[in-house]
Design a protein around this motif. Structure first.
Motif, mmCIF file in Angstrom:
data_model
loop_
_atom_site.group_PDB
_atom_site.id
_atom_site.type_symbol
_atom_site.label_atom_id
_atom_site.label_comp_id
_atom_site.label_asym_id
_atom_site.label_seq_id
_atom_site.Cartn_x
_atom_site.Cartn_y
_atom_site.Cartn_z
ATOM 1 N N THR A 137 0.768 -1.344 0.026
ATOM 2 C CA THR A 137 -0.095 -0.041 0.088
ATOM 3 C C THR A 137 0.983 1.314 -0.022
ATOM 4 O O THR A 137 1.970 1.199 0.547
ATOM 5 C CB THR A 137 -0.955 0.047 1.322
ATOM 6 O OG1 THR A 137 -0.227 -0.170 2.286
ATOM 7 C CG2 THR A 137 -2.026 -1.142 1.265
ATOM 8 N N GLY A 140 -2.921 -2.511 6.669
ATOM 9 C CA GLY A 140 -3.610 -3.500 5.691
ATOM 10 C C GLY A 140 -2.519 -3.979 4.465
ATOM 11 O O GLY A 140 -2.930 -4.397 3.627
ATOM 12 N N SER A 156 -12.624 -0.690 8.368
ATOM 13 C CA SER A 156 -12.151 -0.971 7.318
ATOM 14 C C SER A 156 -12.486 -2.135 6.426
ATOM 15 O O SER A 156 -13.108 -2.865 7.021
ATOM 16 C CB SER A 156 -10.477 -1.353 7.887
ATOM 17 O OG SER A 156 -9.727 -1.506 6.621
ATOM 18 N N LYS A 157 -12.180 -1.928 5.124
ATOM 19 C CA LYS A 157 -12.551 -3.237 4.369
ATOM 20 C C LYS A 157 -11.892 -4.135 4.440
ATOM 21 O O LYS A 157 -11.953 -5.455 3.879
ATOM 22 C CB LYS A 157 -12.815 -2.665 2.792
ATOM 23 C CG LYS A 157 -13.759 -1.489 2.610
ATOM 24 C CD LYS A 157 -13.965 -1.291 1.077
ATOM 25 C CE LYS A 157 -14.941 -0.280 1.054
ATOM 26 N NZ LYS A 157 -14.884 0.052 -0.274
ATOM 27 N N SER A 158 -10.508 -3.904 5.158
ATOM 28 C CA SER A 158 -9.558 -5.050 5.053
ATOM 29 C C SER A 158 -9.756 -5.717 6.614
ATOM 30 O O SER A 158 -9.442 -5.039 7.606
ATOM 31 C CB SER A 158 -7.966 -4.395 5.100
ATOM 32 O OG SER A 158 -7.026 -5.362 5.355
ATOM 33 N N HIS A 169 -7.495 -7.655 7.852
ATOM 34 C CA HIS A 169 -6.148 -7.651 8.462
ATOM 35 C C HIS A 169 -5.927 -6.458 9.165
ATOM 36 O O HIS A 169 -5.564 -6.273 10.338
ATOM 37 C CB HIS A 169 -4.956 -7.828 7.426
ATOM 38 C CG HIS A 169 -4.735 -9.294 6.910
ATOM 39 N ND1 HIS A 169 -4.288 -9.523 5.552
ATOM 40 C CD2 HIS A 169 -4.896 -10.451 7.564
ATOM 41 C CE1 HIS A 169 -4.198 -11.046 5.680
ATOM 42 N NE2 HIS A 169 -4.456 -11.442 6.974
#
Length: 272
Positions: free
Chosen positions: A4, A30, A62-64, A66
């Motif tokens: 990222t 992430g 968050s969409k993650s 992790h």
């Protein structure tokens, strides 16, 4: 190798993350590489209370997965630093985690339970009690262990109910409930629950007494359920629990039936 924000993993690991901005660190939660994620987690946790709002937002939305998990763990770490202070018994770092006990993702619920339990966060009692009845078996086990770590006797009815509902079907869940009893119950609580009508509750209490090496476990040698009698014999002989050994040896006089389980008979003989 490119993660990222366009940074290459070897570059990040070589340079370290301590000097990165909070925005960058939150983005790295992430990152595809676990080492980068963990370094970002530790760097954010070291910032203490100023990093809490950003971590709470990542943990919540968050969409993650992790990123969410590392944010949850970072909040747990931040709660232990001197820069995060408890106000009115509530921790600014842990309070954002309480709503996540209702999160649809089981991994989030389980890790929230673990963090709250490890912190022995008293305001989390009701939230952890709900997790002890979760639909996911792993979350349920993690929740009941965390509940026990609060060392709150008000949690005992919930722990007993977990044993009762489980009815010895899942040994992993029973072990979790036993662990909770070891940390939350005192000897008087265990002695009272040893008379519970549920075989599953009594077995959980017996195993908790074994872990605590309580002499009162000898009372189970007279239990109406032969399986509990044998389990008590195992505990007394195998741990061993010296204070209960005479009671086990005494079974040879009148209480040891000719068709007694070999595991019981061997231990009675050995006690003698």
């Amino acid at each position: 190798l490119v993660g990222t924000l366009g940074y290459r993993t070897p570059q990040l690991l070589a340079e370290g993350l301590a000097q990165r901005s909070e925005k960058e660190l939150l983005g790295f939660l992430g990152h595809p590489n676990q080492r980068v994620r963990q370094n970002a987690q530790f760097a954010l946790a070291s910032k203490g209370e100023p990093a809490v709002p950003g971590l709470a937002k990542i943990a919540r939305s968050s969409k993650s997965l992790h990123a969410r998990l590392h944010a949850i763990w970072a909040l747990g770490q931040a709660s232990r630093t001197t820069r995060v202070t408890a106000l009115g018994g509530k921790s600014p770092a842990l309070e954002p985690l309480l709503p996540l006990v209702a999160d649809p993702e089981p991994h989030v619920r389980a890790n929230v339970a673990r963090v709250l339990g490890d912190a022995a966060y008293a305001p989390a009692h009701d939230a952890l009690a709900r997790l002890a009845a979760d639909t996911d078996a792993h979350v349920r086990a993690t929740g009941v262990i965390a509940l026990g770590k609060l060392r709150n006797r008000a949690s005992l009815p919930t722990i007993y109910q977990v044993l009762r509902d489980n009815a010895a079907r899942d040994p992993h869940l029973r072990h979790a409930a036993v662990q909770a009893l070891v940390t939350a119950a005192d000897p008087d609580d265990l002695n009272a629950a040893a008379k519970d009508p549920s075989d599953a509750v009594r077995m959980g209490v017996l195993l908790a007494m074994r872990r605590a090496e309580r002499n009162e476990i000898a009372g189970f040698l007279k239990d109406k359920n032969p399986a509990l009698v044998t389990e008590a014999a195992r505990a007394i002989n195998d741990v061993p629990i010296a204070g209960a050994m005479p009671d086990l040896a005494a079974l040879i006089d009148s209480s040891l039936a000719p068709d007694a389980a070999p595991a019981l008979a061997r231990r009675v003989l050995n006690a003698n």
